[in-house]
Motif scaffolding. Structure first.
Motif, PDB file in Angstrom:
ATOM      1  N   SER A  74       0.806  -1.220   0.000  1.00 56.68           N
ATOM      2  CA  SER A  74       0.000   0.000   0.000  1.00 56.68           C
ATOM      3  C   SER A  74       0.842   1.274   0.000  1.00 56.68           C
ATOM      4  O   SER A  74       0.362   2.332  -0.401  1.00 56.68           O
ATOM      5  CB  SER A  74      -0.928   0.027   1.216  1.00 56.68           C
ATOM      6  N   ARG A 120      -8.439  -0.054   6.166  1.00 60.48           N
ATOM      7  CA  ARG A 120      -9.573  -0.990   6.221  1.00 60.48           C
ATOM      8  C   ARG A 120      -9.084  -2.398   6.551  1.00 60.48           C
ATOM      9  O   ARG A 120      -9.703  -3.119   7.340  1.00 60.48           O
ATOM     10  CB  ARG A 120     -10.326  -0.997   4.895  1.00 60.48           C
ATOM     11  N   ASP A 132      -7.158   1.731   1.902  1.00 60.69           N
ATOM     12  CA  ASP A 132      -7.420   0.293   1.824  1.00 60.69           C
ATOM     13  C   ASP A 132      -6.661  -0.434   2.933  1.00 60.69           C
ATOM     14  O   ASP A 132      -7.179  -1.377   3.537  1.00 60.69           O
ATOM     15  CB  ASP A 132      -7.010  -0.270   0.463  1.00 60.69           C
TER      16      ASP A 132
END
Length: 143
Positions: A83, A98, A95
């Protein structure tokens, strides 16, 4: 603006995250490979606990003795690395956040099953029909 990048005192991405490789498949690792991977994962987990003030009911001090917790945390670390890679999209960090939330739920569930606490480690629950890959359900992770 041209010239050298501004030094803001942070480690480079490579120093902080290492070389990106494929995700680890823990059941495929030899005992020596698992030990080495666990040694590499431990500082990241410790930093994660500090960064996000994660409670022992989510990640107990004995997390490394629980295969499920190791695999969840390893996957989360791999997700973070991807990421924040230079090739990651601008929404990748969200993301990852999450994924951190989802992993926290899974880790809390795993810790509840073991009932480990800050001062006590308990072996995980094993079903009589399921055996550890090496045939010894009480063996440590790398055995």
């Amino acid at each position: 603006m041209s010239g050298a990048p501004i030094d803001i005192g942070h480690e480079s991405f490579e120093q902080a995250f290492g070389q990106l490789g494929g995700p680890l498949h823990w059941p495929s690792l030899s005992p020596a490979e698992a030990d080495a991977a666990l040694e590499e994962l431990a500082p990241w987990v410790e930093a994660l606990v500090v960064r996000f003030a994660i409670e022992p009911r989510v990640i107990p001090p004995c997390w490394a003795k629980h295969r499920a917790m190791v695999e969840i945390l390893s996957a989360l670390r791999d997700h973070e690395r991807a990421s924040y890679a230079e090739t990651a999209g601008l929404t990748a960090p969200v993301d990852w956040m999450r994924a951190l939330h989802d992993a926290t739920v899974m880790l809390t569930d795993a810790t509840a099953k073991t009932q480990c606490s800050i001062g006590e480690h308990r072996d995980g629950l094993l079903h009589s029909w399921a055996a550890a890959p090496n045939g010894d359900p009480s063996a440590p992770l790398s055995s």
